[in-house]
Design a protein around this motif. Sequence first.
Motif, mmCIF file in Angstrom:
data_model
loop_
_atom_site.group_PDB
_atom_site.id
_atom_site.type_symbol
_atom_site.label_atom_id
_atom_site.label_comp_id
_atom_site.label_asym_id
_atom_site.label_seq_id
_atom_site.Cartn_x
_atom_site.Cartn_y
_atom_site.Cartn_z
ATOM 1 N N LYS A 28 2.614 -8.906 -4.459
ATOM 2 C CA LYS A 28 1.674 -9.937 -4.015
ATOM 3 C C LYS A 28 2.358 -10.816 -2.983
ATOM 4 C CE LYS A 28 -0.846 -10.024 -8.391
ATOM 5 N NZ LYS A 28 -1.176 -10.811 -9.609
ATOM 6 N N ALA A 29 1.624 -11.199 -1.947
ATOM 7 C CA ALA A 29 2.200 -11.999 -0.868
ATOM 8 C C ALA A 29 2.733 -13.326 -1.391
ATOM 9 C CB ALA A 29 1.155 -12.238 0.216
ATOM 10 N N VAL A 30 3.904 -13.727 -0.911
ATOM 11 C CA VAL A 30 4.488 -15.011 -1.309
ATOM 12 C C VAL A 30 4.129 -16.066 -0.259
ATOM 13 C CG1 VAL A 30 6.390 -13.895 -2.530
ATOM 14 C CG2 VAL A 30 6.694 -14.567 -0.143
ATOM 15 N N PRO A 31 4.100 -17.340 -0.638
ATOM 16 C CA PRO A 31 3.767 -18.387 0.329
ATOM 17 C C PRO A 31 4.876 -18.596 1.364
ATOM 18 C CG PRO A 31 3.709 -19.204 -1.959
ATOM 19 C CD PRO A 31 4.346 -17.867 -1.978
ATOM 20 N N GLU A 32 4.535 -19.267 2.443
ATOM 21 C CA GLU A 32 5.518 -19.652 3.458
ATOM 22 C C GLU A 32 6.656 -20.423 2.797
ATOM 23 O OE1 GLU A 32 5.351 -23.362 6.300
ATOM 24 O OE2 GLU A 32 4.067 -21.787 7.129
ATOM 25 N N GLY A 33 7.890 -20.113 3.224
ATOM 26 C CA GLY A 33 9.045 -20.826 2.700
ATOM 27 C C GLY A 33 9.591 -20.270 1.399
ATOM 28 N N VAL A 34 8.975 -19.206 0.877
ATOM 29 C CA VAL A 34 9.426 -18.586 -0.367
ATOM 30 C C VAL A 34 9.964 -17.185 -0.060
ATOM 31 C CG1 VAL A 34 8.728 -17.733 -2.650
ATOM 32 C CG2 VAL A 34 7.791 -19.895 -1.766
ATOM 33 N N PHE A 35 11.135 -16.882 -0.607
ATOM 34 C CA PHE A 35 11.719 -15.555 -0.378
ATOM 35 C C PHE A 35 11.013 -14.495 -1.214
ATOM 36 C CE2 PHE A 35 15.542 -17.847 1.174
ATOM 37 C CZ PHE A 35 15.763 -17.114 2.331
ATOM 38 N N GLY A 36 10.845 -13.325 -0.596
ATOM 39 C CA GLY A 36 10.330 -12.147 -1.281
ATOM 40 C C GLY A 36 10.913 -10.925 -0.610
ATOM 41 N N GLU A 37 10.399 -9.739 -0.972
ATOM 42 C CA GLU A 37 10.883 -8.526 -0.315
ATOM 43 C C GLU A 37 10.102 -8.279 0.962
ATOM 44 O OE1 GLU A 37 11.929 -3.802 -0.928
ATOM 45 O OE2 GLU A 37 10.613 -4.768 -2.388
ATOM 46 N N LEU A 38 10.832 -7.915 2.014
ATOM 47 C CA LEU A 38 10.239 -7.651 3.329
ATOM 48 C C LEU A 38 9.739 -6.214 3.387
ATOM 49 C CD1 LEU A 38 9.822 -8.659 6.292
ATOM 50 C CD2 LEU A 38 12.106 -7.796 6.781
ATOM 51 N N LEU A 39 8.454 -6.052 3.717
ATOM 52 C CA LEU A 39 7.826 -4.740 3.898
ATOM 53 C C LEU A 39 7.326 -4.630 5.331
ATOM 54 C CD1 LEU A 39 7.818 -5.012 0.748
ATOM 55 C CD2 LEU A 39 5.576 -3.940 0.756
ATOM 56 N N SER A 40 7.390 -3.431 5.914
ATOM 57 C CA SER A 40 6.934 -3.291 7.301
ATOM 58 C C SER A 40 6.236 -1.955 7.522
ATOM 59 C CB SER A 40 8.113 -3.418 8.278
ATOM 60 O OG SER A 40 8.968 -2.295 8.187
ATOM 61 N N ARG A 41 5.322 -1.970 8.489
ATOM 62 C CA ARG A 41 4.617 -0.776 8.942
ATOM 63 C C ARG A 41 4.310 -0.982 10.413
ATOM 64 N NH1 ARG A 41 -1.121 0.444 6.109
ATOM 65 N NH2 ARG A 41 -1.740 -1.257 7.496
ATOM 66 N N GLY A 42 4.304 0.086 11.207
ATOM 67 C CA GLY A 42 4.013 -0.118 12.623
ATOM 68 C C GLY A 42 4.361 1.069 13.480
ATOM 69 N N PRO A 43 4.307 0.870 14.797
ATOM 70 C CA PRO A 43 4.422 1.990 15.734
ATOM 71 C C PRO A 43 5.761 2.705 15.706
ATOM 72 C CG PRO A 43 4.397 -0.107 16.902
ATOM 73 C CD PRO A 43 4.032 -0.412 15.489
ATOM 74 N N TYR A 44 6.841 1.996 15.416
ATOM 75 C CA TYR A 44 8.159 2.630 15.451
ATOM 76 C C TYR A 44 8.838 2.632 14.079
ATOM 77 C CZ TYR A 44 9.587 -2.263 15.849
ATOM 78 O OH TYR A 44 9.743 -3.602 15.624
ATOM 79 N N THR A 45 8.093 2.316 13.029
ATOM 80 C CA THR A 45 8.615 2.392 11.668
ATOM 81 C C THR A 45 8.218 3.739 11.070
ATOM 82 O OG1 THR A 45 8.571 0.003 11.322
ATOM 83 C CG2 THR A 45 8.552 1.380 9.351
ATOM 84 N N ILE A 46 9.165 4.427 10.470
ATOM 85 C CA ILE A 46 8.896 5.762 9.940
ATOM 86 C C ILE A 46 7.928 5.696 8.758
ATOM 87 C CG2 ILE A 46 11.131 6.656 10.702
ATOM 88 C CD1 ILE A 46 12.037 6.532 7.720
ATOM 89 N N ASP A 47 7.326 6.836 8.428
ATOM 90 C CA ASP A 47 6.454 6.903 7.257
ATOM 91 C C ASP A 47 7.111 7.688 6.120
ATOM 92 O OD1 ASP A 47 6.215 9.525 8.153
ATOM 93 O OD2 ASP A 47 4.233 9.221 9.018
ATOM 94 N N GLY A 48 8.375 8.074 6.301
ATOM 95 C CA GLY A 48 9.092 8.763 5.235
ATOM 96 C C GLY A 48 10.427 9.283 5.711
ATOM 97 N N TYR A 49 11.381 9.396 4.781
ATOM 98 C CA TYR A 49 12.674 10.001 5.085
ATOM 99 C C TYR A 49 12.535 11.519 5.193
ATOM 100 C CZ TYR A 49 14.811 5.509 3.843
ATOM 101 O OH TYR A 49 15.161 4.181 3.800
ATOM 102 N N TYR A 50 13.520 12.136 5.803
ATOM 103 C CA TYR A 50 13.525 13.581 5.996
ATOM 104 C C TYR A 50 13.796 14.287 4.663
ATOM 105 C CZ TYR A 50 15.194 18.137 7.679
ATOM 106 O OH TYR A 50 15.387 19.476 7.902
ATOM 107 N N MET A 51 12.852 15.104 4.220
ATOM 108 C CA MET A 51 12.995 15.920 3.018
ATOM 109 C C MET A 51 13.517 15.112 1.827
ATOM 110 S SD MET A 51 14.389 19.544 4.594
ATOM 111 C CE MET A 51 14.342 20.327 2.975
ATOM 112 N N ALA A 52 12.827 14.030 1.508
ATOM 113 C CA ALA A 52 13.282 13.148 0.426
ATOM 114 C C ALA A 52 12.076 12.608 -0.341
ATOM 115 C CB ALA A 52 14.121 12.009 1.002
ATOM 116 N N GLU A 53 11.399 13.492 -1.031
ATOM 117 C CA GLU A 53 10.136 13.130 -1.681
ATOM 118 C C GLU A 53 10.309 12.007 -2.704
ATOM 119 O OE1 GLU A 53 6.582 15.315 -4.273
ATOM 120 O OE2 GLU A 53 8.061 16.529 -3.188
ATOM 121 N N GLU A 54 11.336 12.094 -3.543
ATOM 122 C CA GLU A 54 11.530 11.074 -4.574
ATOM 123 C C GLU A 54 11.889 9.728 -3.955
ATOM 124 O OE1 GLU A 54 10.851 11.233 -7.868
ATOM 125 O OE2 GLU A 54 9.980 13.147 -7.230
#
Length: 529
Positions: A367-393
């Motif tokens: 769940k999104a955290v408010p401004e000024g609160v630390f959480g885990e950074l997640l990203s998606r976009g044009p140059y971000t991969i959608d998976g590692y090479y041959m690493a299903e798990e």
Amino acid sequence: MGYKKDMSKYENLEGWERCGFGEQLDRWAEKYGERTAVTDSEDEISYMELKQKADCLAAAFLRKGILKGDKVLVQLPNRISFVIVFFALSKIGAVPIMMLPAHREAELEGIIELAKPAAYIVVEKYLGFSYVPMANAMKEKYSCIRHIFIDSESGDISGMIAETCGENGAFPAVDGYETAVLLLSGGTTGVPKLIPRTHTDYMYNARMSAKRCRLDSSDVYLASLPVAHNFPLCCPGLLGTLDVGGKVVLASATSPDDILDAITEEGVTITALVPAMVTVCMEMLEWDEDYDISSLRILQVGGAMLEDSLADKIIEEWPCKLMQVFGTAEGLLSFTSPEDEGSLIARCQGTPVSPADEVKIVDEEDKAVPEGVFGELLSRGPYTIDGYYMAEEANKKSFTPDGFYRTGDKAMWTKDGRLRLGGRIKEQINRAGEKIMPSEIEAYLCRHSKIKEAAVVGVPDETLGNRICAFLVTDDEAGIDLQEIHRFLREIGVAAYKMPDQIEWVETWPLTSVGKIDKKALERMAQEK
């Protein structure tokens, strides 16, 4: 199959081009001609010469049976031949796997078993280590390796270029959406993970980085880190600099004197360093007045957390603009801007380099955290991969069902809308910018006949960022010390940067309430020692 990125949705972005690196080089050669493209400690090469030599070597690789789609281990230091090899492989659609000069048998074996490379390109000797016996051992052990190519004055690479010049035929068609390179991830387990980057997304990565840095043809970029790293290769690095017609200087070694000499002699305008190296360079500048860093326009600092106090010191003492950088080889890049005020630069890592980057900061329930609160950074976009090479798990753990990459980094949004990073969520050790997994080192240590159990932790260190401390349970403490541990790890082929900096002995482990080794307690013990 999980989420698959739709490349077509990014085709209207400025800087997005469905084009291979080989074709990019051809365009640069036509546009920039006899301008110096790359220089190292021994030679320099123009854009046109780079294209010609890459064409010759590409033709030679084809004649030797290296085919489109083949994976090729590349383990070369910072020298012009690295650049020629990279583009030669790109021209025929072969995929370089970016090994570092520091890697040894232990790292190579995991990668070879996973990727089944058809060839291994290796330097003959570098910093006192002979690579050819190691390469031959790998070829003997793994039948997938059909060829070893050696880079030296009298080695295969220079000879192959000379033999085939003037005989170049047609190269295979390379689609920009095909995999161009496999980068190595530090990862969150000891299992090697390979990051597949396409020609198009990686060039876009370089262009957006160059745009944020305001890079142009007058710039001189110093690759002071190993150029096989994502940071000096593409952020904007080698590729971003060549794209604008600038000059790339390859430092022969990552040492403060090499770096400061290169800045002084080449009039370097931009370089990228990890915080630990900045500290050492600053110390050298204090007692040696012969260095001149006045040409520097931008100092990029990333690869590890930059402490606020060091950021303030850089801003106060260096003649250039500090650019804080957060980046992952998997994709997302966030930089401060040259226009930002110093007070802002010192306390954040800026904003993502692409308008199409999607970033979320979430709690343990996603769940999104408010401004000024630390959480885990997640990203998606044009140059971000959608998976590692041959690493299903690994992909199930590292990517959300809708394609967001879990960086494993703590971050928050500042009130100014910038990202501020807060270190790793998991226990990965970041030693002087090199990513090391404790579980990997623990496994190596337990191969020693006198070591029954081992636990490795990262301990805060002023010079290294984190030092590696190994706690050991042994039958007999006598006869085993740090020197013996280093000798043993060298013998089994472990990279030098993974060697423990400190060892301690325990008779019993401190345990958590659920019976696991309490690594936080070990870290406190290491600091007290």
